[in-house]
Design a protein around this motif. Structure first.
Motif, PDB file in Angstrom:
ATOM      1  N   VAL A   1     -30.782  68.575 -33.281  1.00 18.09           N
ATOM      2  CA  VAL A   1     -31.264  69.602 -32.353  1.00 18.09           C
ATOM      3  C   VAL A   1     -30.273  69.826 -31.214  1.00 18.09           C
ATOM      4  O   VAL A   1     -29.753  68.881 -30.619  1.00 18.09           O
ATOM      5  N   GLN A   2     -30.028  71.092 -30.903  1.00 14.90           N
ATOM      6  CA  GLN A   2     -29.148  71.460 -29.791  1.00 14.90           C
ATOM      7  C   GLN A   2     -29.935  71.904 -28.555  1.00 14.90           C
ATOM      8  O   GLN A   2     -29.460  71.761 -27.434  1.00 14.90           O
ATOM      9  N   LEU A   3     -31.122  72.435 -28.765  1.00  8.70           N
ATOM     10  CA  LEU A   3     -31.944  72.918 -27.650  1.00  8.70           C
ATOM     11  C   LEU A   3     -33.387  73.000 -28.106  1.00  8.70           C
ATOM     12  O   LEU A   3     -33.678  73.452 -29.212  1.00  8.70           O
ATOM     13  N   ILE A   4     -34.294  72.561 -27.236  1.00  7.24           N
ATOM     14  CA  ILE A   4     -35.734  72.770 -27.425  1.00  7.24           C
ATOM     15  C   ILE A   4     -36.261  73.524 -26.215  1.00  7.24           C
ATOM     16  O   ILE A   4     -35.903  73.219 -25.069  1.00  7.24           O
ATOM     17  N   VAL A   5     -37.097  74.520 -26.476  1.00  6.29           N
ATOM     18  CA  VAL A   5     -37.712  75.308 -25.405  1.00  6.29           C
ATOM     19  C   VAL A   5     -39.223  75.300 -25.602  1.00  6.29           C
ATOM     20  O   VAL A   5     -39.723  75.590 -26.691  1.00  6.29           O
ATOM     21  N   GLU A   6     -39.938  74.949 -24.547  1.00  7.98           N
ATOM     22  CA  GLU A   6     -41.390  75.069 -24.526  1.00  7.98           C
ATOM     23  C   GLU A   6     -41.762  76.121 -23.477  1.00  7.98           C
ATOM     24  O   GLU A   6     -41.229  76.112 -22.372  1.00  7.98           O
ATOM     25  N   ILE A   7     -42.659  77.033 -23.859  1.00  7.63           N
ATOM     26  CA  ILE A   7     -43.189  78.028 -22.926  1.00  7.63           C
ATOM     27  C   ILE A   7     -44.553  77.519 -22.498  1.00  7.63           C
ATOM     28  O   ILE A   7     -45.443  77.316 -23.327  1.00  7.63           O
TER      29      ILE A   7
ATOM     30  N   TRP B   1     -35.775  72.905 -22.232  1.00  7.61           N
ATOM     31  CA  TRP B   1     -36.233  73.858 -21.222  1.00  7.61           C
ATOM     32  C   TRP B   1     -37.752  73.957 -21.256  1.00  7.61           C
ATOM     33  O   TRP B   1     -38.366  73.994 -22.334  1.00  7.61           O
ATOM     34  N   VAL B   2     -38.347  74.034 -20.078  1.00  7.43           N
ATOM     35  CA  VAL B   2     -39.761  74.372 -19.948  1.00  7.43           C
ATOM     36  C   VAL B   2     -39.842  75.645 -19.119  1.00  7.43           C
ATOM     37  O   VAL B   2     -39.452  75.651 -17.945  1.00  7.43           O
TER      38      VAL B   2
ATOM     39  N   ILE C   1     -28.930  78.442 -36.010  1.00  7.40           N
ATOM     40  CA  ILE C   1     -30.226  78.977 -36.396  1.00  7.40           C
ATOM     41  C   ILE C   1     -31.273  78.510 -35.385  1.00  7.40           C
ATOM     42  O   ILE C   1     -31.092  77.477 -34.720  1.00  7.40           O
ATOM     43  N   PHE C   2     -32.335  79.286 -35.233  1.00 14.26           N
ATOM     44  CA  PHE C   2     -33.451  78.826 -34.411  1.00 14.26           C
ATOM     45  C   PHE C   2     -34.752  79.168 -35.122  1.00 14.26           C
ATOM     46  O   PHE C   2     -34.796  80.034 -36.003  1.00 14.26           O
ATOM     47  N   ALA C   3     -35.796  78.466 -34.758  1.00  6.81           N
ATOM     48  CA  ALA C   3     -37.113  78.714 -35.336  1.00  6.81           C
ATOM     49  C   ALA C   3     -38.162  78.547 -34.250  1.00  6.81           C
ATOM     50  O   ALA C   3     -37.963  77.819 -33.273  1.00  6.81           O
ATOM     51  N   THR C   4     -39.263  79.257 -34.419  1.00  9.84           N
ATOM     52  CA  THR C   4     -40.381  79.124 -33.497  1.00  9.84           C
ATOM     53  C   THR C   4     -41.480  78.311 -34.165  1.00  9.84           C
ATOM     54  O   THR C   4     -41.821  78.544 -35.323  1.00  9.84           O
ATOM     55  N   GLU C   5     -41.997  77.349 -33.416  1.00 14.15           N
ATOM     56  CA  GLU C   5     -43.143  76.540 -33.852  1.00 14.15           C
ATOM     57  C   GLU C   5     -42.912  75.868 -35.204  1.00 14.15           C
ATOM     58  O   GLU C   5     -43.827  75.731 -36.005  1.00 14.15           O
ATOM     59  N   THR C   6     -41.687  75.472 -35.456  1.00 14.94           N
ATOM     60  CA  THR C   6     -41.428  74.716 -36.679  1.00 14.94           C
ATOM     61  C   THR C   6     -41.714  73.243 -36.427  1.00 14.94           C
ATOM     62  O   THR C   6     -41.676  72.770 -35.288  1.00 14.94           O
TER      63      THR C   6
ATOM     64  N   GLU D   1     -44.325  70.514 -32.527  1.00 10.79           N
ATOM     65  CA  GLU D   1     -44.050  71.891 -32.932  1.00 10.79           C
ATOM     66  C   GLU D   1     -43.641  72.697 -31.696  1.00 10.79           C
ATOM     67  O   GLU D   1     -44.444  73.428 -31.117  1.00 10.79           O
ATOM     68  N   PRO D   2     -42.377  72.548 -31.261  1.00 10.48           N
ATOM     69  CA  PRO D   2     -41.917  73.260 -30.058  1.00 10.48           C
ATOM     70  C   PRO D   2     -41.960  74.774 -30.250  1.00 10.48           C
ATOM     71  O   PRO D   2     -41.902  75.278 -31.373  1.00 10.48           O
ATOM     72  N   ASP D   3     -42.003  75.486 -29.135  1.00  9.32           N
ATOM     73  CA  ASP D   3     -41.969  76.950 -29.218  1.00  9.32           C
ATOM     74  C   ASP D   3     -40.654  77.432 -29.820  1.00  9.32           C
ATOM     75  O   ASP D   3     -40.641  78.374 -30.616  1.00  9.32           O
ATOM     76  N   PHE D   4     -39.542  76.808 -29.443  1.00  8.64           N
ATOM     77  CA  PHE D   4     -38.238  77.142 -30.026  1.00  8.64           C
ATOM     78  C   PHE D   4     -37.448  75.863 -30.266  1.00  8.64           C
ATOM     79  O   PHE D   4     -37.418  74.966 -29.419  1.00  8.64           O
ATOM     80  N   VAL D   5     -36.791  75.812 -31.413  1.00 12.44           N
ATOM     81  CA  VAL D   5     -35.824  74.759 -31.712  1.00 12.44           C
ATOM     82  C   VAL D   5     -34.546  75.439 -32.186  1.00 12.44           C
ATOM     83  O   VAL D   5     -34.593  76.354 -33.017  1.00 12.44           O
ATOM     84  N   VAL D   6     -33.398  75.008 -31.659  1.00 15.24           N
ATOM     85  CA  VAL D   6     -32.095  75.554 -32.045  1.00 15.24           C
ATOM     86  C   VAL D   6     -31.278  74.420 -32.648  1.00 15.24           C
ATOM     87  O   VAL D   6     -31.219  73.315 -32.085  1.00 15.24           O
ATOM     88  N   TRP D   7     -30.638  74.687 -33.796  1.00 12.55           N
ATOM     89  CA  TRP D   7     -29.828  73.660 -34.440  1.00 12.55           C
ATOM     90  C   TRP D   7     -28.765  74.316 -35.334  1.00 12.55           C
ATOM     91  O   TRP D   7     -28.842  75.518 -35.605  1.00 12.55           O
ATOM     92  N   PRO D   8     -27.777  73.553 -35.839  1.00 17.61           N
ATOM     93  CA  PRO D   8     -26.729  74.126 -36.697  1.00 17.61           C
ATOM     94  C   PRO D   8     -27.302  74.633 -38.017  1.00 17.61           C
ATOM     95  O   PRO D   8     -28.129  73.965 -38.652  1.00 17.61           O
TER      96      PRO D   8
END
Length: 205
Positions: free
Chosen positions: A117-123, A148-149, A81-86, A97-104
């Motif tokens: 957390v498996q991945l965090i992405v900031e734009i 990722w940035v 699952i992923f969420a934006t700004e959670t 509150e990252p732009d994207f967080v990915v987790w199980p």
């Protein structure tokens, strides 16, 4: 903290250097949101007990976020699952509150911890120095396996892996034509050029 409606930002202040400041907790901030003292749409992060306003988002930032959101929603594996700004709660006095967080998917969002957390992405646009500096080191100290940035204007992605208390041991840059493959969720591989995204005029050599 998660609802991002539009409104004028609150006034900010700078405490006198060298003076102690009262540390807020995540629970207290959430209580202030429920009471209406802090608006749900305010873009804030709690850093070491201090409430810090985040930079406003521009059109380039939103273009990248929307394109990634649509792309990843189509590819998302059933166990992920992923969420934006959670809100990612790291301690009693820290949340981001990252732009994207990915987790199980097995982990409920209310129970989400940095170790899940498996991945965090900031734009990044105006906050690039912060995202590549203090925030990068902070995520590394939490043990986030991949960060990722994405530069919103240049569409250059900084990929950080191998976290430690001092930062990430691996750091590479990829332009928008390179395929990005998340280490722990390869199904979410993406090439920004395939999302109808192009660098802003004058940002490439």
């Amino acid at each position: 903290m998660n609802l991002h409606l539009r409104r004028q930002p609150s006034a900010t202040t700078r405490a006198a250097e060298g003076r102690d400041r009262r540390a807020w907790t995540v629970e207290e901030v959430e209580a202030m949101v429920r009471a209406g003292i802090i608006a749900e749409n305010e873009r804030l992060e709690l850093i070491g007990g201090e409430l810090v306003p985040m930079s406003p988002k521009g059109a380039f930032h939103e273009d990248v976020k929307i394109a990634l959101n649509i792309h990843w929603a189509r590819l998302l594996p059933p166990e992920t699952i992923f969420a934006t700004e959670t809100t990612l709660r790291a301690s009693r006095i820290d949340f981001r509150e990252p732009d994207f967080v990915v987790w199980p998917k097995a982990v409920r969002v209310a129970d989400l911890k940095p170790s899940d957390v498996q991945l965090i992405v900031e734009i990044s646009d105006s906050s690039l120095d912060y995202d590549l500096g203090d925030k990068m080191r902070y995520y590394a100290s939490l043990g986030i396996p991949e960060y990722w940035v994405i530069e919103a204007r240049r569409l250059v992605t900084h990929v950080f892996r191998q976290p430690s208390s001092r930062g990430f041991a691996s750091a590479v840059k990829r332009d928008h034509r390179k395929r990005l493959v998340p280490l722990h969720v390869p199904a979410l591989a993406v090439k920004l050029a395939d999302l109808a995204l192009e660098p802003a005029p004058g940002t490439t050599k």
